[in-house]
Structures are given as C-alpha cells and as structure tokens.
Enzyme design. Structure first.
Site, mmCIF file in Angstrom:
data_model
loop_
_atom_site.group_PDB
_atom_site.id
_atom_site.type_symbol
_atom_site.label_atom_id
_atom_site.label_comp_id
_atom_site.label_asym_id
_atom_site.label_seq_id
_atom_site.Cartn_x
_atom_site.Cartn_y
_atom_site.Cartn_z
ATOM 1 N N ARG A 1 0.810 -1.225 0.000
ATOM 2 C CA ARG A 1 0.000 0.000 0.000
ATOM 3 C C ARG A 1 0.839 1.269 0.000
ATOM 4 O O ARG A 1 0.312 2.377 0.057
ATOM 5 C CB ARG A 1 -0.928 0.004 1.231
ATOM 6 C CG ARG A 1 -1.851 -1.196 1.290
ATOM 7 C CD ARG A 1 -2.512 -1.316 2.645
ATOM 8 N NE ARG A 1 -1.508 -1.577 3.674
ATOM 9 C CZ ARG A 1 -1.754 -1.578 4.982
ATOM 10 N NH1 ARG A 1 -2.986 -1.308 5.419
ATOM 11 N NH2 ARG A 1 -0.805 -1.835 5.851
ATOM 12 N N CYS B 1 1.643 -0.489 9.848
ATOM 13 C CA CYS B 1 2.716 -1.384 9.407
ATOM 14 C C CYS B 1 2.639 -2.724 10.128
ATOM 15 O O CYS B 1 2.683 -2.786 11.365
ATOM 16 C CB CYS B 1 4.072 -0.728 9.662
ATOM 17 S SG CYS B 1 5.476 -1.738 9.141
#
Length: 197
Positions: A44, A99
């Site tokens: 992403r 993350c």
C-alpha cells in the site's frame, strides 16, 4: 490473473512509446536518481506513485518495516551502490501507518525469520515501553513506534561508514525521515533531516 498483468504491461508500454518514441531507449541508457527511498515492503506504499516520480528518478530499497541492518548484505549493497556509484543526494527513510512489521514487533508476534528481522524494533519498543503504554489507541501506538523506528534508522545512517565517507569526501548527501499515513495519503516530515554527522 497473471496474464492480465502481462496484457496491461503491453498496453502501458505501447502507450508510453506512442507519447514518446524515445522514452524506453533513453531510460535504458543509464540511471541518475537523486533519491534513495528506504521503505517498507507493504504493497500500500508505492514510492514512485506517492512522490509523483517516474521510472529512473528514484532508487528503491524495500523490506519489512523499512530497516537498514548492517549485517544484511542486501541493505548494505543498496546503500553503497546508491551513495558511491549513483551519488544520490537524498536518502529518505519512510515508515507508514498500519505497518504489519511494527505491529508484530509491538505485540511480539514475529515468527521464524520475521522474529530475527524485527529484533531491533522490539528493542526500540522495550526502551520506550512507558511512552508506548501511555498511548491508548492501538493504531496510534503502532504509528508512534513506526516513527521511533524511522528516527532510529536515521541515527544508524548518520553514523554509518558509507555515509560518513561520502560526507568526508564533500558529498551533498542528505538524510530524511518521513512517515506515510495510508488513511490520508499524506507524508509527514519527522524533522530529523541532516547533511552531516
């Protein structure tokens, strides 16, 4: 399907060649990027797209949780090639929200290879446990540890022999620490930039 990706590539390359018949010939001659991007492997966070750069303008190194580890030949080879051969002017270490590697570090969820790779981030979390525990929202806690990790990576680079040799030789090399918020698409400058140790 994979065949769709090949078809897309064919349409893309033909479209570029119609717009600029010499584009690929010029691109194949050499590269001279001004930037080295050290980012996360997360799908992403597409570096060129979020920076508005074209092929050839950004040298990219990606791994889980955007780390530079001195015992990782891949990281060291990229750093050395970027600094000594390509003579990049800017190294950008960029972390991001949400993350998975940072989350695994925070929750001690790494397994096998991942556990060893994330060990430096687990250590950062341990050293800053009180600060992280004070953040109630889990996603913001992950984001803050990601910021801490970027700052740590910049500190490593500031003291790395490859970077220091470049500075000693008069290089205009600059280090930058950024964060990318996937929820907004915006970059955050962590204001840790430096051009010498």
């Amino acid at each position: 399907m994979l065949s769709d990706l090949i078809k897309f590539n064919k349409r893309w390359s033909e479209s570029i060649a119609r717009q600029d018949p010499t584009y690929f010939e010029t691109l194949s001659e050499s590269q001279a990027p001004e930037y080295l991007w050290i980012g996360c492997s997360d799908s992403r966070v597409p570096a060129e797209s979020i920076l508005g750069l074209k092929p050839g303008e950004l040298f990219v190194h990606r791994n889980v949780a955007n780390q530079i580890q001195v015992d990782d030949n891949n990281s060291m080879s990229v750093l050395q090639f970027a600094v000594t051969a390509l003579k990049v002017k800017h190294i950008i270490v960029c972390g991001h929200s949400g993350c998975g590697g940072i989350n695994a570090s925070l929750n001690r969820a790494g397994t096998d290879y991942l556990e060893g790779w994330l060990k430096p981030i687990v250590q950062i979390a341990d050293e800053n446990q009180a600060v992280l525990d004070a953040i109630e929202d889990e996603s913001e806690r992950v984001f803050e540890l990601a910021r801490m990790n970027v700052r740590y990576q910049i500190e490593l680079l500031k003291h790395h022999p490859i970077v220091n040799e470049a500075w000693a030789a008069g290089s205009e090399l600059n280090l930058h620490g950024w964060m990318f918020d996937i929820c907004t698409g915006q970059l955050e400058d962590l204001k840790v930039s430096c051009s010498e140790n």
